[in-house]
Design a protein around this motif. Structure first.
Motif, PDB file in Angstrom:
ATOM      1  N   ALA A 262     -72.684  -3.900  -4.429  1.00 14.07           N
ATOM      2  CA  ALA A 262     -74.519  -3.962  -5.739  1.00 14.07           C
ATOM      3  C   ALA A 262     -74.332  -4.755  -6.275  1.00 14.07           C
ATOM      4  O   ALA A 262     -73.324  -6.343  -6.795  1.00 14.07           O
ATOM      5  N   THR A 263     -75.538  -5.524  -6.831  1.00 12.02           N
ATOM      6  CA  THR A 263     -75.871  -7.019  -8.013  1.00 12.02           C
ATOM      7  C   THR A 263     -74.914  -6.750  -9.254  1.00 12.02           C
ATOM      8  O   THR A 263     -74.806  -7.531  -9.763  1.00 12.02           O
ATOM      9  N   ALA A 264     -75.330  -5.735 -10.088  1.00 12.50           N
ATOM     10  CA  ALA A 264     -74.818  -5.017 -11.169  1.00 12.50           C
ATOM     11  C   ALA A 264     -75.017  -3.388 -11.240  1.00 12.50           C
ATOM     12  O   ALA A 264     -75.327  -2.690 -10.410  1.00 12.50           O
ATOM     13  N   VAL A 265     -74.250  -3.137 -12.483  1.00 13.17           N
ATOM     14  CA  VAL A 265     -73.854  -2.208 -12.431  1.00 13.17           C
ATOM     15  C   VAL A 265     -75.028  -1.484 -13.951  1.00 13.17           C
ATOM     16  O   VAL A 265     -74.191  -2.282 -15.191  1.00 13.17           O
ATOM     17  N   GLY A 266     -74.992  -0.640 -14.015  1.00 13.51           N
ATOM     18  CA  GLY A 266     -75.879   0.321 -15.446  1.00 13.51           C
ATOM     19  C   GLY A 266     -74.519   0.954 -16.349  1.00 13.51           C
ATOM     20  O   GLY A 266     -73.981   1.626 -15.513  1.00 13.51           O
ATOM     21  N   ILE A 267     -74.744   0.267 -17.524  1.00 11.34           N
ATOM     22  CA  ILE A 267     -73.633   1.417 -18.285  1.00 11.34           C
ATOM     23  C   ILE A 267     -74.794   1.644 -19.564  1.00 11.34           C
ATOM     24  O   ILE A 267     -75.124   1.035 -20.141  1.00 11.34           O
ATOM     25  N   GLY A 268     -74.032   3.398 -19.597  1.00 10.77           N
ATOM     26  CA  GLY A 268     -75.496   3.717 -20.562  1.00 10.77           C
ATOM     27  C   GLY A 268     -74.121   4.803 -21.813  1.00 10.77           C
ATOM     28  O   GLY A 268     -74.064   4.536 -22.748  1.00 10.77           O
ATOM     29  N   ARG A 269     -73.638   5.935 -21.163  1.00 11.33           N
ATOM     30  CA  ARG A 269     -73.356   6.728 -22.082  1.00 11.33           C
ATOM     31  C   ARG A 269     -72.214   6.246 -23.619  1.00 11.33           C
ATOM     32  O   ARG A 269     -71.981   6.131 -24.253  1.00 11.33           O
ATOM     33  N   PRO A 270     -71.398   5.015 -22.937  1.00 10.21           N
ATOM     34  CA  PRO A 270     -70.496   4.330 -23.484  1.00 10.21           C
ATOM     35  C   PRO A 270     -70.646   3.578 -24.444  1.00 10.21           C
ATOM     36  O   PRO A 270     -70.115   3.533 -25.727  1.00 10.21           O
ATOM     37  N   PHE A 271     -72.293   3.106 -24.719  1.00  8.48           N
ATOM     38  CA  PHE A 271     -72.443   2.285 -25.287  1.00  8.48           C
ATOM     39  C   PHE A 271     -72.913   3.154 -26.219  1.00  8.48           C
ATOM     40  O   PHE A 271     -72.995   2.869 -27.933  1.00  8.48           O
ATOM     41  N   LEU A 272     -73.261   4.196 -26.875  1.00  8.91           N
ATOM     42  CA  LEU A 272     -74.032   5.104 -27.251  1.00  8.91           C
ATOM     43  C   LEU A 272     -72.807   5.802 -28.106  1.00  8.91           C
ATOM     44  O   LEU A 272     -72.848   5.853 -29.624  1.00  8.91           O
ATOM     45  N   TYR A 273     -71.812   6.250 -27.258  1.00  6.09           N
ATOM     46  CA  TYR A 273     -71.031   6.795 -27.979  1.00  6.09           C
ATOM     47  C   TYR A 273     -70.508   6.018 -29.513  1.00  6.09           C
ATOM     48  O   TYR A 273     -69.353   5.905 -30.297  1.00  6.09           O
ATOM     49  N   ALA A 274     -70.203   4.258 -28.852  1.00  4.69           N
ATOM     50  CA  ALA A 274     -69.527   2.942 -29.534  1.00  4.69           C
ATOM     51  C   ALA A 274     -70.895   3.464 -30.755  1.00  4.69           C
ATOM     52  O   ALA A 274     -69.814   2.666 -31.458  1.00  4.69           O
ATOM     53  N   PHE A 275     -71.968   2.546 -30.636  1.00  5.33           N
ATOM     54  CA  PHE A 275     -72.712   2.815 -31.803  1.00  5.33           C
ATOM     55  C   PHE A 275     -72.514   3.760 -32.729  1.00  5.33           C
ATOM     56  O   PHE A 275     -72.692   3.804 -34.314  1.00  5.33           O
ATOM     57  N   SER A 276     -72.243   4.989 -31.575  1.00 11.40           N
ATOM     58  CA  SER A 276     -72.415   6.250 -33.124  1.00 11.40           C
ATOM     59  C   SER A 276     -71.211   6.387 -33.852  1.00 11.40           C
ATOM     60  O   SER A 276     -71.003   7.344 -34.518  1.00 11.40           O
ATOM     61  N   SER A 277     -70.039   5.404 -32.987  1.00 12.38           N
ATOM     62  CA  SER A 277     -68.345   5.542 -33.575  1.00 12.38           C
ATOM     63  C   SER A 277     -68.798   4.912 -34.760  1.00 12.38           C
ATOM     64  O   SER A 277     -67.813   4.795 -36.158  1.00 12.38           O
ATOM     65  N   TYR A 278     -69.387   3.463 -34.430  1.00  6.19           N
ATOM     66  CA  TYR A 278     -69.514   2.434 -35.035  1.00  6.19           C
ATOM     67  C   TYR A 278     -69.897   1.028 -35.351  1.00  6.19           C
ATOM     68  O   TYR A 278     -70.058   0.307 -35.975  1.00  6.19           O
ATOM     69  N   GLY A 279     -71.390   1.821 -35.409  1.00  9.55           N
ATOM     70  CA  GLY A 279     -72.828   0.945 -35.257  1.00  9.55           C
ATOM     71  C   GLY A 279     -72.320  -0.202 -33.772  1.00  9.55           C
ATOM     72  O   GLY A 279     -72.186  -0.515 -33.021  1.00  9.55           O
ATOM     73  N   GLN A 280     -73.144  -1.144 -34.729  1.00  4.93           N
ATOM     74  CA  GLN A 280     -73.124  -2.720 -33.626  1.00  4.93           C
ATOM     75  C   GLN A 280     -72.234  -3.141 -32.892  1.00  4.93           C
ATOM     76  O   GLN A 280     -71.804  -3.284 -31.920  1.00  4.93           O
ATOM     77  N   GLU A 281     -71.534  -3.434 -34.392  1.00  7.17           N
ATOM     78  CA  GLU A 281     -69.743  -3.461 -33.740  1.00  7.17           C
ATOM     79  C   GLU A 281     -69.138  -2.564 -33.313  1.00  7.17           C
ATOM     80  O   GLU A 281     -68.080  -3.259 -32.241  1.00  7.17           O
ATOM     81  N   GLY A 282     -69.575  -1.463 -32.830  1.00  9.66           N
ATOM     82  CA  GLY A 282     -68.746  -1.011 -31.391  1.00  9.66           C
ATOM     83  C   GLY A 282     -69.294  -1.403 -30.252  1.00  9.66           C
ATOM     84  O   GLY A 282     -68.652  -1.531 -29.355  1.00  9.66           O
ATOM     85  N   VAL A 283     -70.742  -1.667 -30.213  1.00 10.38           N
ATOM     86  CA  VAL A 283     -70.920  -1.701 -29.247  1.00 10.38           C
ATOM     87  C   VAL A 283     -70.345  -3.769 -29.013  1.00 10.38           C
ATOM     88  O   VAL A 283     -69.725  -3.339 -27.720  1.00 10.38           O
ATOM     89  N   GLU A 284     -70.741  -4.493 -29.391  1.00  8.84           N
ATOM     90  CA  GLU A 284     -69.826  -5.360 -28.881  1.00  8.84           C
ATOM     91  C   GLU A 284     -68.253  -5.364 -28.882  1.00  8.84           C
ATOM     92  O   GLU A 284     -68.048  -6.138 -27.956  1.00  8.84           O
TER      93      GLU A 284
END
Length: 510
Positions: free
Chosen positions: A415-437
């Motif tokens: 693979a060239t790269a991998v897509g990540i979705g749900r973990p970042f949804l959960y991150a901002f649902s819990s902590y906003g932008q700082e969670g994604v970072e």
């Protein structure tokens, strides 16, 4: 021309099916003729007839959705908000408890893995948001298999290599990325946070990764583009509209705005049955038999079905030349699930494919993307002499990724790269932008450690011989139990009698 300013009393008079006005962000709209066509059904609009519907509208619509769907003559003017009767918002006891839990979140310094975001989000999100984000098709076998498949792949580390400095940066479709990941498209970001997808845009810019913008974002496409930093690269995920002219205009607008790649979703001629979502939708609003008889969309099928009725089930291989005519962006098919279709995509001259089953949300018992990756690499070598990773035809994988080791395994397999979705949804649902970072920083740290332990100074050194994937196709095989993942996984609840459900909820509040 100055638009008319209405009073709240004037708008309130139009509160029936025969004359239905609503207020959104201080503007007055006549939605009477739109009622039968509203994907979520007429009932939810009639609930706010003659009232301010902004609070209900915002979480599930881009800001410009109403202006795009209503002709100019139905966009009546402004309203004096001081004269508008406030819609009483009743805070349920469950929501009060949830707010108390939100106040008890651990600090970000205590979040150690992407699993932790999911654990916190499950406790602090509202029911509708959690049900939509976490749901998957039917018995939810595939969503679990997506993660479990990585456990059937084992490392073969190399030793005595100089890994004082390790570099896990790469290029995706020729675009530099700080990691071999991208933030893949996920719909309805405002169900988790008021800023929705903007949390992802801003965090992606800070960490030098690419965000794939979803067609069904809560924020408008241009709002997301406007939030990007100068030079920030973004992709677009596309659901193809039955009205091809709408799709053409959207694609060409995206190209003018600087989108670097068009990822056409091909695994969703109809959205799958996601029973957590469907059950939550049913509980949230009892069906009205009279209402149902006049609706074009059955709301009992859940939020996912309601927002996706425009998707064209007739999309086929013969449409590929048309896409090539309307845009010069690289074209990638998102949702390829066997080597035969990957081979045809290569022969059609596309830039690549995403080996994906839509996060387990479509056809249950579809195989994981990483399992399909193994057969695609083998068969395209056999049939066309291709070696991977390959700059001219790139393979991507998404679904089930929770660790940098998952990404490294996929890269080792081609693979060239991998897509990540749900973990970042959960991150901002819990902590906003700082969670994604924080989530991106966790991956950053995991990459550094695991590249050293694997004996790979750069991503080019992550090669096929570093993994043993001989068990990846064995679906009945003992694997170590992933305690964090299964601790977070919420099983599907069966139907319950109202009395039993009420008693259970009452007990939960005690």
């Amino acid at each position: 021309m100055t638009s008319k300013v209405y009073t709240g009393e004037e708008v309130a008079q139009h509160n029936t099916r025969d004359s239905c006005w609503i207020i959104v962000h201080g503007k007055v709209y006549d939605v009477t003729e739109f009622l039968p066509d509203h994907p979520g059904g007429a009932k939810i609009i009639l609930k706010y007839a003659g009232k301010d519907a902004t609070a209900e509208y915002d979480p599930i619509h881009p800001p410009d959705a109403i202006t795009k769907n209503l002709p100019p003559e139905k966009q009546l003017g402004s309203v004096d908000l001081s004269t508008v009767e406030k819609v009483e918002i009743v805070v349920r006891e469950e929501d009060k408890i949830r707010q108390e839990r939100f106040a008890q979140r651990p600090s970000l310094s205590e979040i150690l893995s992407l699993h932790d975001f999911e654990a916190i989000a499950r406790q602090v999100m509202n029911e509708k948001g959690w049900a939509y984000y976490s749901s998957a098709a039917d018995d939810e076998i595939t969503i679990r298999e997506n993660h479990a498949a990585y456990h059937r792949i084992w490392f073969r580390p190399r030793i005595l290599r100089n890994v004082t400095h390790v570099d896990w940066s790469t290029k995706i479709l020729g675009i530099p990325s700080s990691m071999p990941i991208y933030i893949t498209a996920t719909a309805l970001g405002k169900l988790g946070h008021p800023d929705g997808e903007l949390n992802l845009t801003r965090a992606a810019a800070k960490y030098g990764v690419i965000q794939m913008i979803p067609t069904l974002a809560s924020c408008s496409f241009d709002e997301i583009l406007d939030a990007a930093t100068p030079g920030q690269s973004q992709f677009l995920q596309l659901y193809v509209n039955k009205d091809r002219d709408i799709t053409r205009k959207f694609v060409q607008h995206a190209e003018r705005r600087g989108i670097k790649g068009l990822f056409i979703t091909v695994d969703a001629p109809q959205l799958g049955r996601r029973e957590k979502d469907m059950r939550q939708k049913f509980d949230a609003e009892e069906p009205d038999e009279m209402e149902r008889n006049s609706e074009k969309v059955d709301r009992s099928q859940g939020a996912a079905r309601a927002i996706s009725s425009f998707i064209d089930p007739g999309l086929c291989w013969e449409d590929i030349p048309w896409f090539k005519k309307i845009t010069k962006m690289p074209l990638i098919l998102k949702g390829v699930q066997c080597w035969e279709d990957a081979l045809r995509a290569y022969d059609e001259g596309l830039a690549g494919v995403v080996l994906s089953n839509h996060g387990g949300r479509q056809l249950d018992f579809a195989r994981s993307g990483v399992e399909v990756l193994v057969e695609v690499v083998d068969k395209l070598k056999e049939k066309r002499g291709l070696a991977f990773p390959n700059d001219k035809f790139q393979l991507f994988v998404d679904g089930g990724v929770r660790r940098a080791t998952d990404v490294i395994k996929a890269v080792a397999l081609g693979a060239t790269a991998v897509g990540i979705g749900r973990p970042f949804l959960y991150a901002f649902s819990s902590y906003g932008q700082e969670g994604v970072e924080k989530g991106l920083q966790i991956l950053h740290d995991e990459f550094e450690m695991n590249m050293r332990l694997l004996g790979a100074p750069t991503m080019k050194d992550v090669v096929r011989d570093m993994v043993d994937a001989s068990s990846v196709h064995q679906h009945i095989v003992a694997v170590p139990d992933d305690r964090l993942f299964h601790q977070n996984y919420e099983g599907i609840a069966g139907a319950q009698l109202k009395e039993l459900k009420a008693a259970k909820e009452s007990k939960a509040r005690m």
